[in-house]
Every structure is written in structure tokens, then in C-alpha cells.
Design an enzyme around this catalytic site. Structure first.
Site, short mmCIF file in Angstrom:
data_model
loop_
_atom_site.label_atom_id
_atom_site.label_comp_id
_atom_site.label_asym_id
_atom_site.label_seq_id
_atom_site.Cartn_x
_atom_site.Cartn_y
_atom_site.Cartn_z
N HIS A 184 -12.59 -2.93 2.68
CA HIS A 184 -11.14 -2.98 2.92
C HIS A 184 -10.79 -2.62 4.37
O HIS A 184 -10.31 -3.47 5.10
CB HIS A 184 -10.45 -2.03 1.93
N HIS B 67 -2.76 2.73 8.32
CA HIS B 67 -3.81 1.98 7.62
C HIS B 67 -4.09 0.71 8.39
O HIS B 67 -3.15 -0.04 8.71
CB HIS B 67 -3.34 1.66 6.20
N GLU C 199 0.81 -1.22 0.00
CA GLU C 199 0.00 0.00 0.00
C GLU C 199 0.85 1.27 0.00
O GLU C 199 0.34 2.35 0.33
CB GLU C 199 -0.93 0.01 1.22
N HIS D 245 -6.98 -2.75 9.24
CA HIS D 245 -8.13 -3.58 8.89
C HIS D 245 -8.91 -3.88 10.17
O HIS D 245 -9.34 -5.01 10.39
CB HIS D 245 -7.67 -4.88 8.25
#
Length: 218
Positions: A159, A96, A77, A98
């Protein structure tokens, strides 16, 4: 030079925060990634990094165009991180994740609405959700960077989420707060859609927010 960032310190911070993010349940296994701005480049967790494997010496230095050296590849990413640094001069760190409740809401392609005043700490009366794009693509990077123009965090459809901050600790705190708010929203939804703050209530909130200890969204 005195104003140059201390690379060793940044690497140690990133490794420590990567472990912290897993410890508080925002990422598991090798999901998610963290980075910090490093001059005209960035330092980012390696592809496949886990809380057990991350260390200061295996954080990857990569240009904002994706050029790196060495045996380890940057996170898949890296484009999303690079697009945020390129577009937002005040961004010094990107996180980032999840995390469970962010993923649950984002899997419906839904923004987090302004049901709670703390939603406003991200810079507006909601937290947007960008459309789904394949991980690691320029489309996802561009959409995420655009969504963070007036917010410090956004959801990524099907996502997860991504946040920017003026420090790594701040970016992690944004990620943590967004997960908590998504969890509380999904709990509230079990008995129906919760009330949303009105325009007048948001106006009063932001007036108070500017002088509060929560700080400013940048």
C-alpha cells in the site's frame, strides 16, 4: 476563544502541504491524503483530491466517527486518520502517501531495518510494516494506529506509508524522510543486506538524539 484553532489557517496549510507533497514526489494523481486535528474533529483532503483541485474551501471537516456534511466526501482513508487521532493525543496531523520507495519496500511486507541512524528518528530501531488490509477498512486503521504507538511512521503492506506529527509540517517531514531512507535502503540492498546498527550503537544514538536538533519522537 483564544486557544481554538484557526480553521481558515488550518485549511490553507493543508491545501499548501498537499500541493507540496506532490511537488516533492511523495504522491501523484489522487493517491494519498493529509489531515489535521480540528478540536474534536479533523480536516482532511477530500476523496479524489489532487494537487490541482485541492483548495482551502474544499477540505472536508469530519468527526472522528466519520460524520460530515456537504457535497464532498472525506478521503476513503478517514478511518485510519481518525484512529490515529483517537489513540494518540499528541498527534496533530497525519500524512499518508504512496511514495515510490515506501511502496516498493512495503510490497514485500518488510519493515525498514535499522541500517542507518536516521531510522531512529521515527522512535525506534526500525520502521514497522503492518499487514495488508483493504484500503479504508477498520482493520487497516486499527493496525496503523497500533503501529504508531512507539513510532511516528510506519509502512503499510502492499500500500504505502503513514506518519503522524505535532504539526502538519512535521508529519510531512516524517513522510519525506521515510521515503528517502527507503530509497537509500533499496539502493544498498543491490550489493547485499547493509549492516544494521547494534544494540549498543542504538543506545548511544538515542542518548545523543535526546539532546539533538532532530527532536523527539512522540
Amino acid at each position: 476563544m483564544a486557544n481554538e484553532p484557526d480553521e481558515t489557517n488550518l485549511r490553507e496549510q493543508l491545501a499548501a502541504q498537499y500541493r507540496h507533497v506532490e511537488r516533492i514526489g511523495l504522491n501523484q494523481l489522487s493517491s494519498g491524503n493529509l489531515s489535521v486535528r480540528f478540536g474534536e474533529k479533523m480536516l482532511i483532503s477530500a476523496s479524489g483530491a489532487t494537487a490541482d483541485s485541492i483548495a482551502a474551501d474544499n477540505v472536508v471537516e469530519v468527526s472522528l466517527r466519520g460524520v460530515w456534511q456537504g457535497r464532498l466526501k472525506p478521503s476513503s482513508e478517514w478511518r485510519m486518520h481518525a484512529a490515529i487521532y483517537t489513540r494518540h493525543a499528541t498527534a496533530q496531523a497525519v500524512v499518508h502517501t504512496h511514495s515510490d520507495h515506501c511502496v516498493a519496500l512495503a510490497s514485500h511486507g518488510r519493515a525498514l531495518p535499522g541500517y542507518h541512524y536516521l531510522v531512529g528518528t521515527f522512535g525506534g530501531d526500525d520502521v514497522p510494516c503492518v499487514p495488508y488490509s483493504t484500503f479504508g477498512t477498520s482493520q487497516l486503521a486499527d493496525d496503523a494506529a497500533a503501529a504508531l504507538t512507539h513510532r511516528t511512521a510506519c509502512l503499510l503492506a502492499n500500500h504505502g506509508m503513514i506518519a503522524r506529527g505535532q504539526s502538519l509540517q512535521e508529519a510531512v517531514e516524517h513522510a519525506h524522510r521515510l521515503e528517502l531512507l527507503c530509497r537509500q535502503y533499496l539502493l544498498a540492498r543491490q550489493i547485499g543486506e547493509p549492516a544494521h546498527l547494534t544494540a549498543a550503537e542504538w543506545e548511544e544514538f538515542f542518548k545523543q538524539f535526546r539532546g539533538s536538533g532532530y527532536g523527539q519522537a512522540t
